[in-house]
Design a protein around this motif. Structure first.
Motif, mmCIF file in Angstrom:
data_model
loop_
_atom_site.group_PDB
_atom_site.id
_atom_site.type_symbol
_atom_site.label_atom_id
_atom_site.label_comp_id
_atom_site.label_asym_id
_atom_site.label_seq_id
_atom_site.Cartn_x
_atom_site.Cartn_y
_atom_site.Cartn_z
ATOM 1 N N THR A 190 -48.665 40.174 -13.290
ATOM 2 C CA THR A 190 -47.691 40.390 -14.363
ATOM 3 C C THR A 190 -46.894 39.134 -14.691
ATOM 4 O O THR A 190 -46.382 39.000 -15.796
ATOM 5 C CB THR A 190 -46.725 41.550 -14.043
ATOM 6 N N LYS A 191 -46.806 38.186 -13.764
ATOM 7 C CA LYS A 191 -46.117 36.923 -14.047
ATOM 8 C C LYS A 191 -47.067 35.840 -14.540
ATOM 9 O O LYS A 191 -46.632 34.897 -15.195
ATOM 10 C CB LYS A 191 -45.383 36.429 -12.799
ATOM 11 N N SER A 192 -48.353 35.952 -14.239
ATOM 12 C CA SER A 192 -49.322 34.922 -14.642
ATOM 13 C C SER A 192 -49.645 34.971 -16.133
ATOM 14 O O SER A 192 -49.755 33.937 -16.775
ATOM 15 C CB SER A 192 -50.621 35.072 -13.852
ATOM 16 N N ILE A 193 -49.794 36.139 -16.669
ATOM 17 C CA ILE A 193 -50.192 36.261 -18.074
ATOM 18 C C ILE A 193 -49.104 35.771 -19.031
ATOM 19 O O ILE A 193 -49.394 35.018 -19.966
ATOM 20 C CB ILE A 193 -50.662 37.690 -18.392
ATOM 21 N N PRO A 194 -47.826 36.106 -18.814
ATOM 22 C CA PRO A 194 -46.796 35.584 -19.723
ATOM 23 C C PRO A 194 -46.622 34.062 -19.689
ATOM 24 O O PRO A 194 -45.956 33.508 -20.552
ATOM 25 C CB PRO A 194 -45.519 36.291 -19.248
ATOM 26 N N VAL A 195 -47.229 33.384 -18.731
ATOM 27 C CA VAL A 195 -47.198 31.919 -18.729
ATOM 28 C C VAL A 195 -47.871 31.403 -19.996
ATOM 29 O O VAL A 195 -47.453 30.406 -20.572
ATOM 30 C CB VAL A 195 -47.890 31.347 -17.462
ATOM 31 N N MET A 196 -48.903 32.104 -20.453
ATOM 32 C CA MET A 196 -49.618 31.696 -21.667
ATOM 33 C C MET A 196 -48.876 32.096 -22.933
ATOM 34 O O MET A 196 -48.973 31.436 -23.955
ATOM 35 C CB MET A 196 -51.021 32.297 -21.680
ATOM 36 N N GLU A 197 -48.174 33.222 -22.873
ATOM 37 C CA GLU A 197 -47.409 33.712 -24.027
ATOM 38 C C GLU A 197 -46.217 34.494 -23.493
ATOM 39 O O GLU A 197 -46.383 35.547 -22.878
ATOM 40 C CB GLU A 197 -48.265 34.620 -24.922
ATOM 41 N N SER A 198 -45.037 33.998 -23.737
ATOM 42 C CA SER A 198 -43.838 34.608 -23.150
ATOM 43 C C SER A 198 -43.592 36.044 -23.615
ATOM 44 O O SER A 198 -42.965 36.825 -22.916
ATOM 45 C CB SER A 198 -42.611 33.752 -23.451
ATOM 46 N N LYS A 199 -44.107 36.409 -24.784
ATOM 47 C CA LYS A 199 -43.892 37.757 -25.313
ATOM 48 C C LYS A 199 -44.936 38.767 -24.833
ATOM 49 O O LYS A 199 -44.868 39.939 -25.195
ATOM 50 C CB LYS A 199 -43.892 37.723 -26.834
ATOM 51 N N ALA A 200 -45.876 38.340 -24.022
ATOM 52 C CA ALA A 200 -46.929 39.240 -23.538
ATOM 53 C C ALA A 200 -46.327 40.354 -22.693
ATOM 54 O O ALA A 200 -45.400 40.132 -21.920
ATOM 55 C CB ALA A 200 -47.955 38.467 -22.725
ATOM 56 N N LYS A 201 -46.856 41.554 -22.864
ATOM 57 C CA LYS A 201 -46.434 42.705 -22.056
ATOM 58 C C LYS A 201 -47.598 43.093 -21.159
ATOM 59 O O LYS A 201 -48.732 43.242 -21.618
ATOM 60 C CB LYS A 201 -46.051 43.875 -22.955
ATOM 61 N N VAL A 202 -47.319 43.249 -19.867
ATOM 62 C CA VAL A 202 -48.354 43.560 -18.894
ATOM 63 C C VAL A 202 -47.928 44.782 -18.104
ATOM 64 O O VAL A 202 -46.806 44.848 -17.602
ATOM 65 C CB VAL A 202 -48.585 42.376 -17.926
ATOM 66 N N ASP A 203 -48.819 45.753 -17.982
ATOM 67 C CA ASP A 203 -48.544 46.953 -17.203
ATOM 68 C C ASP A 203 -49.747 47.229 -16.306
ATOM 69 O O ASP A 203 -50.886 47.181 -16.770
ATOM 70 C CB ASP A 203 -48.296 48.149 -18.133
ATOM 71 N N ILE A 204 -49.494 47.479 -15.040
ATOM 72 C CA ILE A 204 -50.568 47.821 -14.101
ATOM 73 C C ILE A 204 -50.225 49.171 -13.488
ATOM 74 O O ILE A 204 -49.145 49.349 -12.922
ATOM 75 C CB ILE A 204 -50.718 46.753 -12.996
ATOM 76 N N ASP A 205 -51.161 50.126 -13.595
ATOM 77 C CA ASP A 205 -50.903 51.446 -13.019
ATOM 78 C C ASP A 205 -51.413 51.528 -11.576
ATOM 79 O O ASP A 205 -51.979 50.571 -11.053
ATOM 80 C CB ASP A 205 -51.486 52.558 -13.896
ATOM 81 N N VAL A 206 -51.215 52.672 -10.940
ATOM 82 C CA VAL A 206 -51.573 52.838 -9.527
ATOM 83 C C VAL A 206 -53.075 52.770 -9.271
ATOM 84 O O VAL A 206 -53.500 52.550 -8.137
ATOM 85 C CB VAL A 206 -51.011 54.161 -8.958
ATOM 86 N N ASN A 207 -53.882 52.926 -10.297
ATOM 87 C CA ASN A 207 -55.343 52.839 -10.158
ATOM 88 C C ASN A 207 -55.875 51.446 -10.476
ATOM 89 O O ASN A 207 -57.064 51.275 -10.699
ATOM 90 C CB ASN A 207 -56.025 53.871 -11.064
ATOM 91 N N ALA A 208 -54.990 50.451 -10.520
ATOM 92 C CA ALA A 208 -55.343 49.050 -10.795
ATOM 93 C C ALA A 208 -55.919 48.868 -12.195
ATOM 94 O O ALA A 208 -56.716 47.973 -12.434
ATOM 95 C CB ALA A 208 -56.282 48.498 -9.738
ATOM 96 N N LYS A 209 -55.488 49.705 -13.116
ATOM 97 C CA LYS A 209 -55.859 49.515 -14.520
ATOM 98 C C LYS A 209 -54.728 48.766 -15.182
ATOM 99 O O LYS A 209 -53.562 49.144 -15.094
ATOM 100 C CB LYS A 209 -56.111 50.859 -15.201
ATOM 101 N N ILE A 210 -55.081 47.678 -15.839
ATOM 102 C CA ILE A 210 -54.085 46.820 -16.463
ATOM 103 C C ILE A 210 -54.156 46.949 -17.970
ATOM 104 O O ILE A 210 -55.240 47.025 -18.550
ATOM 105 C CB ILE A 210 -54.280 45.351 -16.015
#
Length: 88
Positions: free
Chosen positions: A20-40
């Motif tokens: 969740t911290k790696s992806i916004p490095v490319m775009e600060s407005k990116a939203k990342v959600d990971i559920d309990v089944n490792a689906k992002i």
């Protein structure tokens, strides 16, 4: 763009935090959600390929995906440079 992926090798909360911290490095407005089944779910203007490469470079697998080691080395270099910048 909204992208949904199944990530492997996620073992703890720290793993989800890395992604969740790696992806916004490319775009600060990116939203990342990971559920309990490792689906992002990623909402970002960054290309699907770039998002996948960041996840794999961070050490996690994606169902049915692999990419160039050369690009992985480049991304690691970029992350290291970014971390050095944050530490100053």
């Amino acid at each position: 763009m909204q992208l949904k992926l199944k990530v492997s090798n996620i073992a703890c909360e720290g793993c989800t935090e890395i992604i969740t911290k790696s992806i916004p490095v490319m775009e600060s407005k990116a939203k990342v959600d990971i559920d309990v089944n490792a689906k992002i779910t990623v909402e970002s203007a960054v290309s699907e390929e770039s998002i996948k490469q960041v996840i794999v470079t961070a050490g996690y697998g994606l169902e049915g995906y692999s990419f160039s080691v050369t690009f992985a080395v480049y991304l690691i270099h970029v992350f290291l440079q970014f971390n050095l910048y944050l530490d100053t």
